[in-house]
Design a protein around this motif. Sequence first.
Motif, PDB file in Angstrom:
ATOM      1  N   ASN A   1       0.861  -1.183   0.000  1.00  0.00           N
ATOM      2  CA  ASN A   1       0.000   0.000   0.000  1.00  0.00           C
ATOM      3  C   ASN A   1       0.898   1.234   0.000  1.00  0.00           C
ATOM      4  OD1 ASN A   1      -1.685   2.216   0.777  1.00  0.00           O
ATOM      5  ND2 ASN A   1      -3.187   0.755   1.581  1.00  0.00           N
ATOM      6  N   LEU A   2       0.987   1.913  -1.155  1.00  0.00           N
ATOM      7  CA  LEU A   2       1.908   3.036  -1.287  1.00  0.00           C
ATOM      8  C   LEU A   2       1.469   4.246  -0.463  1.00  0.00           C
ATOM      9  CD1 LEU A   2       2.780   2.895  -5.094  1.00  0.00           C
ATOM     10  CD2 LEU A   2       4.081   2.012  -3.147  1.00  0.00           C
ATOM     11  N   LEU A   3       0.168   4.434  -0.266  1.00  0.00           N
ATOM     12  CA  LEU A   3      -0.288   5.564   0.557  1.00  0.00           C
ATOM     13  C   LEU A   3       0.128   5.354   2.007  1.00  0.00           C
ATOM     14  CD1 LEU A   3      -3.830   6.457  -0.848  1.00  0.00           C
ATOM     15  CD2 LEU A   3      -1.560   6.946  -1.772  1.00  0.00           C
ATOM     16  N   GLN A   4      -0.073   4.142   2.525  1.00  0.00           N
ATOM     17  CA  GLN A   4       0.389   3.848   3.891  1.00  0.00           C
ATOM     18  C   GLN A   4       1.900   3.991   4.000  1.00  0.00           C
ATOM     19  OE1 GLN A   4      -1.025  -0.006   5.104  1.00  0.00           O
ATOM     20  NE2 GLN A   4      -3.182   0.629   5.187  1.00  0.00           N
ATOM     21  N   ARG A   5       2.604   3.518   2.964  1.00  0.00           N
ATOM     22  CA  ARG A   5       4.058   3.597   2.965  1.00  0.00           C
ATOM     23  C   ARG A   5       4.532   5.046   2.993  1.00  0.00           C
ATOM     24  NH1 ARG A   5       8.616   4.320   2.979  1.00  0.00           N
ATOM     25  NH2 ARG A   5      10.378   3.134   2.136  1.00  0.00           N
ATOM     26  N   ALA A   6       3.773   5.954   2.355  1.00  0.00           N
ATOM     27  CA  ALA A   6       4.129   7.375   2.322  1.00  0.00           C
ATOM     28  C   ALA A   6       3.546   8.156   3.495  1.00  0.00           C
ATOM     29  CB  ALA A   6       3.642   7.997   1.010  1.00  0.00           C
ATOM     30  N   GLY A   7       2.679   7.515   4.294  1.00  0.00           N
ATOM     31  CA  GLY A   7       2.091   8.180   5.443  1.00  0.00           C
ATOM     32  C   GLY A   7       0.996   9.167   5.100  1.00  0.00           C
ATOM     33  N   ILE A   8       0.216   8.888   4.046  1.00  0.00           N
ATOM     34  CA  ILE A   8      -0.893   9.767   3.675  1.00  0.00           C
ATOM     35  C   ILE A   8      -2.159   8.939   3.507  1.00  0.00           C
ATOM     36  CG2 ILE A   8       0.537  11.522   2.562  1.00  0.00           C
ATOM     37  CD1 ILE A   8      -0.085  10.272  -0.114  1.00  0.00           C
ATOM     38  N   ASN A   9      -3.317   9.607   3.529  1.00  0.00           N
ATOM     39  CA  ASN A   9      -4.588   8.912   3.333  1.00  0.00           C
ATOM     40  C   ASN A   9      -5.143   9.214   1.938  1.00  0.00           C
ATOM     41  OD1 ASN A   9      -5.817  11.487   3.453  1.00  0.00           O
ATOM     42  ND2 ASN A   9      -6.115  11.310   5.672  1.00  0.00           N
ATOM     43  N   GLN A  10      -6.283   8.615   1.621  1.00  0.00           N
ATOM     44  CA  GLN A  10      -6.840   8.773   0.291  1.00  0.00           C
ATOM     45  C   GLN A  10      -7.220  10.218  -0.006  1.00  0.00           C
ATOM     46  OE1 GLN A  10     -10.114   6.154  -0.678  1.00  0.00           O
ATOM     47  NE2 GLN A  10     -10.631   7.251  -2.549  1.00  0.00           N
ATOM     48  N   ILE A  11      -7.786  10.910   0.971  1.00  0.00           N
ATOM     49  CA  ILE A  11      -8.202  12.303   0.751  1.00  0.00           C
ATOM     50  C   ILE A  11      -7.006  13.162   0.380  1.00  0.00           C
ATOM     51  CG2 ILE A  11      -9.141  14.362   1.848  1.00  0.00           C
ATOM     52  CD1 ILE A  11     -10.960  12.517   3.488  1.00  0.00           C
ATOM     53  N   GLU A  12      -5.929  13.062   1.151  1.00  0.00           N
ATOM     54  CA  GLU A  12      -4.744  13.872   0.867  1.00  0.00           C
ATOM     55  C   GLU A  12      -4.103  13.462  -0.462  1.00  0.00           C
ATOM     56  OE1 GLU A  12      -0.628  15.453   2.968  1.00  0.00           O
ATOM     57  OE2 GLU A  12      -1.733  13.796   3.870  1.00  0.00           O
ATOM     58  N   SER A  13      -4.084  12.168  -0.715  1.00  0.00           N
ATOM     59  CA  SER A  13      -3.503  11.694  -1.968  1.00  0.00           C
ATOM     60  C   SER A  13      -4.239  12.270  -3.170  1.00  0.00           C
ATOM     61  CB  SER A  13      -3.538  10.166  -2.018  1.00  0.00           C
ATOM     62  OG  SER A  13      -3.082   9.687  -3.258  1.00  0.00           O
ATOM     63  N   GLU A  14      -5.572  12.292  -3.121  1.00  0.00           N
ATOM     64  CA  GLU A  14      -6.353  12.775  -4.250  1.00  0.00           C
ATOM     65  C   GLU A  14      -6.371  14.294  -4.337  1.00  0.00           C
ATOM     66  OE1 GLU A  14     -10.066  10.739  -3.875  1.00  0.00           O
ATOM     67  OE2 GLU A  14      -9.260   8.882  -4.738  1.00  0.00           O
ATOM     68  N   GLN A  15      -6.023  14.974  -3.264  1.00  0.00           N
ATOM     69  CA  GLN A  15      -5.803  16.412  -3.354  1.00  0.00           C
ATOM     70  C   GLN A  15      -4.542  16.726  -4.161  1.00  0.00           C
ATOM     71  OE1 GLN A  15      -5.726  17.495   0.776  1.00  0.00           O
ATOM     72  NE2 GLN A  15      -7.936  17.870   0.892  1.00  0.00           N
ATOM     73  N   ASN A  16      -3.555  15.835  -4.045  1.00  0.00           N
ATOM     74  CA  ASN A  16      -2.281  16.033  -4.744  1.00  0.00           C
ATOM     75  C   ASN A  16      -2.284  15.404  -6.139  1.00  0.00           C
ATOM     76  OD1 ASN A  16      -1.283  17.228  -2.385  1.00  0.00           O
ATOM     77  ND2 ASN A  16      -0.534  15.271  -1.590  1.00  0.00           N
ATOM     78  N   VAL A  17      -2.845  14.210  -6.243  1.00  0.00           N
ATOM     79  CA  VAL A  17      -2.902  13.460  -7.507  1.00  0.00           C
ATOM     80  C   VAL A  17      -4.376  13.231  -7.806  1.00  0.00           C
ATOM     81  CG1 VAL A  17      -2.064  11.438  -8.755  1.00  0.00           C
ATOM     82  CG2 VAL A  17      -0.699  12.397  -6.901  1.00  0.00           C
ATOM     83  N   MET A  18      -4.980  14.226  -8.414  1.00  0.00           N
ATOM     84  CA  MET A  18      -6.428  14.381  -8.471  1.00  0.00           C
ATOM     85  C   MET A  18      -7.143  13.314  -9.288  1.00  0.00           C
ATOM     86  SD  MET A  18      -8.294  17.872  -9.689  1.00  0.00           S
ATOM     87  CE  MET A  18     -10.045  18.155  -9.528  1.00  0.00           C
ATOM     88  N   TRP A  19      -6.487  12.827 -10.345  1.00  0.00           N
ATOM     89  CA  TRP A  19      -7.189  11.995 -11.317  1.00  0.00           C
ATOM     90  C   TRP A  19      -7.001  10.501 -11.073  1.00  0.00           C
ATOM     91  CZ3 TRP A  19     -10.055  15.605 -13.170  1.00  0.00           C
ATOM     92  CH2 TRP A  19      -9.538  16.881 -13.390  1.00  0.00           C
ATOM     93  N   GLY A  20      -6.400  10.125  -9.963  1.00  0.00           N
ATOM     94  CA  GLY A  20      -6.186   8.713  -9.653  1.00  0.00           C
ATOM     95  C   GLY A  20      -4.853   8.224 -10.182  1.00  0.00           C
ATOM     96  N   ARG A  21      -4.172   7.413  -9.408  1.00  0.00           N
ATOM     97  CA  ARG A  21      -2.838   6.942  -9.779  1.00  0.00           C
ATOM     98  C   ARG A  21      -2.922   6.031 -11.005  1.00  0.00           C
ATOM     99  NH1 ARG A  21       0.974   7.435  -5.314  1.00  0.00           N
ATOM    100  NH2 ARG A  21       2.123   5.779  -6.348  1.00  0.00           N
ATOM    101  N   SER A  22      -2.094   6.311 -12.010  1.00  0.00           N
ATOM    102  CA  SER A  22      -2.221   5.590 -13.281  1.00  0.00           C
ATOM    103  C   SER A  22      -0.915   4.977 -13.767  1.00  0.00           C
ATOM    104  CB  SER A  22      -2.768   6.527 -14.364  1.00  0.00           C
ATOM    105  OG  SER A  22      -1.872   7.590 -14.593  1.00  0.00           O
ATOM    106  N   GLY A  23       0.168   5.102 -13.001  1.00  0.00           N
ATOM    107  CA  GLY A  23       1.452   4.571 -13.441  1.00  0.00           C
ATOM    108  C   GLY A  23       1.493   3.050 -13.393  1.00  0.00           C
ATOM    109  N   SER A  24       1.886   2.427 -14.501  1.00  0.00           N
ATOM    110  CA  SER A  24       2.055   0.975 -14.534  1.00  0.00           C
ATOM    111  C   SER A  24       3.439   0.605 -14.012  1.00  0.00           C
ATOM    112  CB  SER A  24       1.895   0.452 -15.961  1.00  0.00           C
ATOM    113  OG  SER A  24       0.580   0.655 -16.423  1.00  0.00           O
ATOM    114  N   PRO A  25       3.557  -0.505 -13.286  1.00  0.00           N
ATOM    115  CA  PRO A  25       4.866  -0.928 -12.786  1.00  0.00           C
ATOM    116  C   PRO A  25       5.827  -1.243 -13.936  1.00  0.00           C
ATOM    117  CG  PRO A  25       3.090  -2.073 -11.637  1.00  0.00           C
ATOM    118  CD  PRO A  25       2.469  -1.373 -12.803  1.00  0.00           C
TER     119      PRO A  25
END
Length: 387
Positions: free
Chosen positions: A110-134
């Motif tokens: 879980n990258l959000l947990q690993r970075a210490g942020i929640n979904q609300i804060e994540s979507e404030q910064n990355v608004m359109w949803g994470r789309s990077g493929s590994p």
Amino acid sequence: MDWAQRSPKVAWRREIGEGWSGFAVANGLAFTLFQRGESEVLSAWYLETGRTAWEHEIPGRHSNPLGGTGPRSTPTVASLSSGEVVIAQTALGIVVCLDCETGVPRWELNLLQRAGINQIESEQNVMWGRSGSPLVVDDMAIIPFGGSKSNSSTIHSLISVDLATGEDRWLGGQTQISYASPALLTIEGERQIVSVNEGNITGHNVATGKVLWESSWPSKSNGDACASQPVQVDNNKILIGKGYGLGSKLIELRRNRKSDVEDNSVWEALDVWSNTRMLKTKFTSAVMFEGKAYALSDGILECVDPMTGARLWRGPRYGQGQLLIVNGEILVSAEDGRIASVNRSNGKPVLEVKVLEGITWTTPAVAGTILLVREGTAAVCMKSSAG
């Protein structure tokens, strides 16, 4: 897939949950992500029939009034000594690794947990949803990482994890993520991970994640976002494009050897040209073929000389779709659901087929004579009998 000689036929069609994930194809299976209720689903389908081989549900739901609901990234298939695996990232930053054949989980991060942020804060910064493929390199999975703007020390452009275990290898860069996937390029004989981030492009050492060079590329991941992949033009030049009026530029990378630095070289990134009118790739990326760059520029098919930035021709309008080069010809998946085969020398359509009814933003996948396309809620497999 010679569509000029024989029109492709629909092999199967099926409904699918919401989302913009494309297909990865391996060993007769097609892998994709979609939304089902309050979970994203990583699913494997039999390529020939479209029937489900297995599914794996991952709790979470991303939705945006403009961008829609569901996952955005396309799964990646890779090989381990213990068998082939599929790695996928949800719109909420959960990365899973599963056995390709059975769907049995190997690990989850879980990258959000690993970075210490929640979904609300994540979507404030990355608004359109994470789309990077590994990106899989040297038994590592490399994924855009992100972090909190309120605590910049938590922000990293990339994270590398062990492909077999999911354990951290390295964190690289200190720039917020965009919507592009990391790319492995070879610059002047040296492999580098190239990352398009919020506001810049960076090159990274494969083994350590260390930033080797940086080039400014204005954007905001909660607004005028970057989604296009870096495209290598020659031994040391990279083409990058963007919508929202920025256009494209060509970057030249130069290596100057120094005896007093750790890696014995210093990289310099120089802009060769930039043009706000060329290759305005909003949701798509340019494609290089035989020295020319092809792309949908604000929805209009365009051919450009990448070394000079000069436009060679403009073709029809296809909206915010996607394109591939297949058998030397341009294959366009239009935003309105058309599939078009286009002559590469002049941009004129050879054949157009209406396949889907909804908005079609997803990159198609080609496997032999099979073409997979999808929109928000339906997927279609087309097969050419020519060849």
